[in-house]
Motif scaffolding. Structure first.
Motif, PDB file in Angstrom:
ATOM      1  N   ASN A 107       0.981  -1.339  -0.333  1.00  0.00           N
ATOM      2  CA  ASN A 107      -0.074   0.310   0.377  1.00  0.00           C
ATOM      3  C   ASN A 107       1.124   1.127   0.339  1.00  0.00           C
ATOM      4  N   THR A 108       1.168   2.341  -1.230  1.00  0.00           N
ATOM      5  CA  THR A 108       1.224   3.044  -0.851  1.00  0.00           C
ATOM      6  C   THR A 108       1.478   4.374  -1.434  1.00  0.00           C
ATOM      7  N   ILE A 109       1.169   5.750  -0.228  1.00  0.00           N
ATOM      8  CA  ILE A 109       1.014   7.066  -0.768  1.00  0.00           C
ATOM      9  C   ILE A 109       1.480   7.765  -0.670  1.00  0.00           C
ATOM     10  N   GLY A 110       1.626   8.706  -1.385  1.00  0.00           N
ATOM     11  CA  GLY A 110       2.088   9.612  -1.965  1.00  0.00           C
ATOM     12  C   GLY A 110       2.154  10.743  -0.031  1.00  0.00           C
ATOM     13  N   VAL A 111       3.549  11.784  -0.658  1.00  0.00           N
ATOM     14  CA  VAL A 111       3.332  12.080   0.523  1.00  0.00           C
ATOM     15  C   VAL A 111       4.152  13.693  -0.202  1.00  0.00           C
ATOM     16  N   ALA A 112       4.095  14.518   0.625  1.00  0.00           N
ATOM     17  CA  ALA A 112       4.589  16.595   0.223  1.00  0.00           C
ATOM     18  C   ALA A 112       6.073  16.295   0.270  1.00  0.00           C
ATOM     19  N   ALA A 113       6.194  16.203  -0.897  1.00  0.00           N
ATOM     20  CA  ALA A 113       8.316  16.230  -1.195  1.00  0.00           C
ATOM     21  C   ALA A 113       8.616  16.412   0.517  1.00  0.00           C
ATOM     22  N   THR A 114       9.611  15.600   0.693  1.00  0.00           N
ATOM     23  CA  THR A 114      10.371  16.467   2.057  1.00  0.00           C
ATOM     24  C   THR A 114      11.296  15.942   2.470  1.00  0.00           C
ATOM     25  N   VAL A 115      12.585  17.693   1.880  1.00  0.00           N
ATOM     26  CA  VAL A 115      13.800  16.812   1.785  1.00  0.00           C
ATOM     27  C   VAL A 115      14.249  16.530   3.199  1.00  0.00           C
ATOM     28  N   LEU A 116      14.523  15.318   3.209  1.00  0.00           N
ATOM     29  CA  LEU A 116      15.736  14.809   4.574  1.00  0.00           C
ATOM     30  C   LEU A 116      17.045  14.439   4.616  1.00  0.00           C
ATOM     31  N   PRO A 117      17.640  15.298   5.168  1.00  0.00           N
ATOM     32  CA  PRO A 117      18.605  15.728   5.798  1.00  0.00           C
ATOM     33  C   PRO A 117      19.797  14.032   6.677  1.00  0.00           C
ATOM     34  N   ILE A 118      20.771  13.247   5.818  1.00  0.00           N
ATOM     35  CA  ILE A 118      21.039  12.456   7.086  1.00  0.00           C
ATOM     36  C   ILE A 118      21.223  12.807   8.401  1.00  0.00           C
ATOM     37  N   GLY A 119      21.145  11.169   8.992  1.00  0.00           N
ATOM     38  CA  GLY A 119      20.475  11.026  10.173  1.00  0.00           C
ATOM     39  C   GLY A 119      19.268  10.451  10.666  1.00  0.00           C
ATOM     40  N   ASP A 120      19.052   9.730  11.463  1.00  0.00           N
ATOM     41  CA  ASP A 120      17.940   8.849  12.204  1.00  0.00           C
ATOM     42  C   ASP A 120      16.675   9.784  12.052  1.00  0.00           C
ATOM     43  N   TYR A 121      15.905   8.995  11.523  1.00  0.00           N
ATOM     44  CA  TYR A 121      13.874   8.735  11.448  1.00  0.00           C
ATOM     45  C   TYR A 121      13.020   8.405  12.311  1.00  0.00           C
ATOM     46  N   TRP A 122      11.922   8.186  12.645  1.00  0.00           N
ATOM     47  CA  TRP A 122      11.711   7.322  13.082  1.00  0.00           C
ATOM     48  C   TRP A 122       9.838   7.204  12.115  1.00  0.00           C
ATOM     49  N   LEU A 123      10.297   6.042  11.622  1.00  0.00           N
ATOM     50  CA  LEU A 123       8.759   5.694  10.706  1.00  0.00           C
ATOM     51  C   LEU A 123       7.843   5.229  11.780  1.00  0.00           C
ATOM     52  N   ALA A 124       6.264   5.355  11.367  1.00  0.00           N
ATOM     53  CA  ALA A 124       5.455   5.017  12.234  1.00  0.00           C
ATOM     54  C   ALA A 124       4.662   4.829  11.404  1.00  0.00           C
ATOM     55  N   TYR A 125       3.662   3.327  11.852  1.00  0.00           N
ATOM     56  CA  TYR A 125       2.366   3.072  11.538  1.00  0.00           C
ATOM     57  C   TYR A 125       1.314   3.071  12.337  1.00  0.00           C
TER      58      TYR A 125
END
Length: 170
Positions: A107-125
């Motif tokens: 299930n793929t959902i488009g998002v507004a383009a978001t520039v992300l620098p190198i680093g840690d993130y948290w994927l959520a559902y």
């Protein structure tokens, strides 16, 4: 700009599930998490906001989030949080596509383009129904909290219900 896809694992804290991020990058394919569909099965996470830590090895532009479903039920929200929460945990919501009614498979959902620098993130559902089924594996760091289903919160939580770290030997 070339669009690339990467796969990342996110968790309910005990077991981990698959999410794909699509990035537009100049010339290479950043990788976060696990690139294969996992063998384990999970469900029973209705009204649970779950996040797993993932590291982006190079700057990229987030363009979509995907979730692999084995049993469709209820509604589903996906999101990406930064790591400004307590002790580097999930903090501010960076991207949250519209709610979907999940179907079997990706299930793929488009998002507004978001520039992300190198680093840690948290994927959520955030599923609305305990019957939503998906693939999993134990690895990485996860946080989750019980929450009535609705919009993804602007900040994750200063006090999640649970924090777990799993290490998978390679």
């Amino acid at each position: 700009m070339t669009v690339q896809s990467v796969v990342a694992a996110i968790s309910d804290g005990a077991v981990y599930e698959m999410v794909t991020l699509s990035f537009g990058t100049p010339s290479s394919n950043p990788v976060i998490g696990e690139p294969a569909i996992l063998a384990g099965a999970d469900s029973g996470n209705g009204n649970l906001l779950v996040a797993q830590k993932a590291t982006l090895p190079q700057a990229a532009t987030l363009q979509s989030l995907s979730f692999y479903v084995t049993a469709a039920a209820g509604k589903l929200r996906l999101g990406l949080y930064d790591s400004t929460g307590p002790s580097g945990g999930p903090g501010k919501l960076l991207a949250a596509p519209p709610e979907i009614t999940p179907v079997l498979g990706w299930n793929t959902i488009g998002v507004a383009a978001t520039v992300l620098p190198i680093g840690d993130y948290w994927l959520a559902y955030f599923p609305s129904d305990n019957g939503l089924g998906f693939r999993n594996q134990q690895s990485g760091a996860a946080q989750w909290r019980a929450l009535s289903y609705g919009a993804m919160p602007a900040t994750f939580s200063a006090s999640p219900v649970s924090i777990m770290t799993f290490f998978t030997p390679w």
